[in-house]
Write an enzyme that holds these catalytic residues in place. Structure first.
Site, short mmCIF file in Angstrom:
data_model
loop_
_atom_site.label_atom_id
_atom_site.label_comp_id
_atom_site.label_asym_id
_atom_site.label_seq_id
_atom_site.Cartn_x
_atom_site.Cartn_y
_atom_site.Cartn_z
N ASN A 13 55.65 59.32 25.84
CA ASN A 13 56.08 60.52 26.56
C ASN A 13 56.11 61.68 25.57
O ASN A 13 56.97 61.73 24.70
CB ASN A 13 57.48 60.27 27.16
N LYS B 232 56.73 64.74 26.22
CA LYS B 232 57.68 65.79 26.61
C LYS B 232 56.95 67.15 26.50
O LYS B 232 55.79 67.25 26.88
CB LYS B 232 58.95 65.71 25.77
N HIS C 242 63.45 60.94 34.42
CA HIS C 242 63.81 61.02 33.00
C HIS C 242 65.10 61.82 32.86
O HIS C 242 65.31 62.81 33.58
CB HIS C 242 62.67 61.68 32.20
N GLU D 266 66.05 63.94 30.86
CA GLU D 266 65.89 65.37 30.57
C GLU D 266 65.58 66.15 31.84
O GLU D 266 65.84 67.35 31.92
CB GLU D 266 64.81 65.55 29.48
N GLU E 221 66.58 53.63 29.83
CA GLU E 221 66.69 54.55 28.70
C GLU E 221 68.13 55.05 28.59
O GLU E 221 68.49 56.06 29.22
CB GLU E 221 65.78 55.76 28.91
N GLY F 68 66.34 60.11 21.18
CA GLY F 68 66.27 61.08 20.07
C GLY F 68 67.36 60.86 19.03
O GLY F 68 67.58 61.72 18.17
N SER G 252 64.61 56.04 21.13
CA SER G 252 64.46 55.89 19.67
C SER G 252 63.76 54.61 19.24
O SER G 252 64.15 53.97 18.26
CB SER G 252 65.83 56.00 18.99
P1 PGA Z 1 62.67 59.09 21.93
O1 PGA Z 1 62.48 59.50 23.47
O2 PGA Z 1 61.76 57.93 21.66
O3 PGA Z 1 62.30 60.33 21.16
O4 PGA Z 1 64.10 58.71 21.77
C1 PGA Z 1 62.33 58.52 24.45
C2 PGA Z 1 62.29 59.14 25.81
O5 PGA Z 1 62.97 60.15 26.03
O6 PGA Z 1 61.59 58.64 26.70
#
Ligand code: PGA
Length: 226
Positions: free
Chosen positions: A6, A8, A89, A91, A155, A161, A190
């Site tokens: 992803n 983003k 997601h 976000e 997740e 992150g 992460s």
């Molecule tokens: P990250 O993001 O691997 O940077 O923690 C994962 C995600 O948001 O799908």
């Protein structure tokens, strides 16, 4: 094994084109045939080509087209042959997408035969109160867990992150989710070079954000799961 990247709000069309070319060349090797790779770039970066991985949308508005300023509809994804979509997601949820709206998106995608990577996950306060399972049970009530093109992605928000959830917590949640659906379940949050080998043995795949942005790093991650 499913490995999804992803991006983003990262990578331009130009940098993604280079990325896609390199990843594609790597995935064409014979020993990669059992790995299903997805890449979700920005909408403006989609490429109109066939790859050994699936291009995936980070979001969709639940309609083909219309007066929905700033959104992307199914017509636009179809133009690039996109048949997979990430929904829910955290976000996006933070920006105001709630379970009801996500259910609408889910139903629209299902009605149009799209593959759905549906993200769920609790925040740290919920985790600390030992309420993760209750919280996730509520989130999955809104979607059809028998949909044959569903990929569920667990997740935990607190791990995105930052640092991955504890192995025993991932195991516990995977066991719970496995009791609810026969569809593949990913872990995201992460995932990196140090933890991917172990994490990938606990689930059907991983959803990777920042560690997927560099194509060489992403290829190393894929190799680590073998
Ligand atoms: P990250 O993001 O691997 O940077 O923690 C994962 C995600 O948001 O799908």
């Amino acid at each position: 094994m499913i490995i999804a990247a992803n991006f983003k709000c990262n990578h331009t069309r130009k940098s993604y084109a280079q990325y896609a070319q390199k990843l594609n060349a790597f995935l064409r090797f014979e020993n990669n045939k059992n790995i299903k790779v997805y890449v979700a770039p920005s909408f403006s970066a989609f490429l109109d080509s066939e790859f050994a991985f699936k291009q995936c949308a980070q979001n969709i508005y639940p309609d083909f087209k219309g007066a929905f300023t700033g959104e992307i509809g199914l017509n636009h994804l179809q133009e690039f042959g996109i048949k997979s979509v990430i929904l829910g997601h955290c976000e996006r949820r933070t920006l105001g997408e709630n379970d009801e709206f996500l259910a609408k998106k889910f139903d629209f995608c299902k009605a149009n035969d799209l593959e759905i990577i549906y993200c769920i996950g609790e925040d740290f306060a919920t985790y600390e109160k030992n309420k993760s399972i209750e919280f996730l049970s509520e989130q999955i009530k809104y979607i059809d867990l028998t949909y044959s093109k569903l990929i569920l992605a667990y997740e935990p928000i607190y791990s995105i992150g930052k640092s991955a959830a504890k192995i025993e917590d991932i195991q516990k949640i995977m066991a719970f989710l496995k009791s609810k659906t026969k569809q593949p379940i990913l872990y995201g949050g992460s995932v990196n070079m140090d933890n991917i080998k172990q994490i990938s043995t606990l689930c059907d795949g991983v959803l990777i954000g920042s560690a997927s942005l560099d194509v060489d790093n992403f290829i190393h991650l894929i190799n680590k799961t073998k």
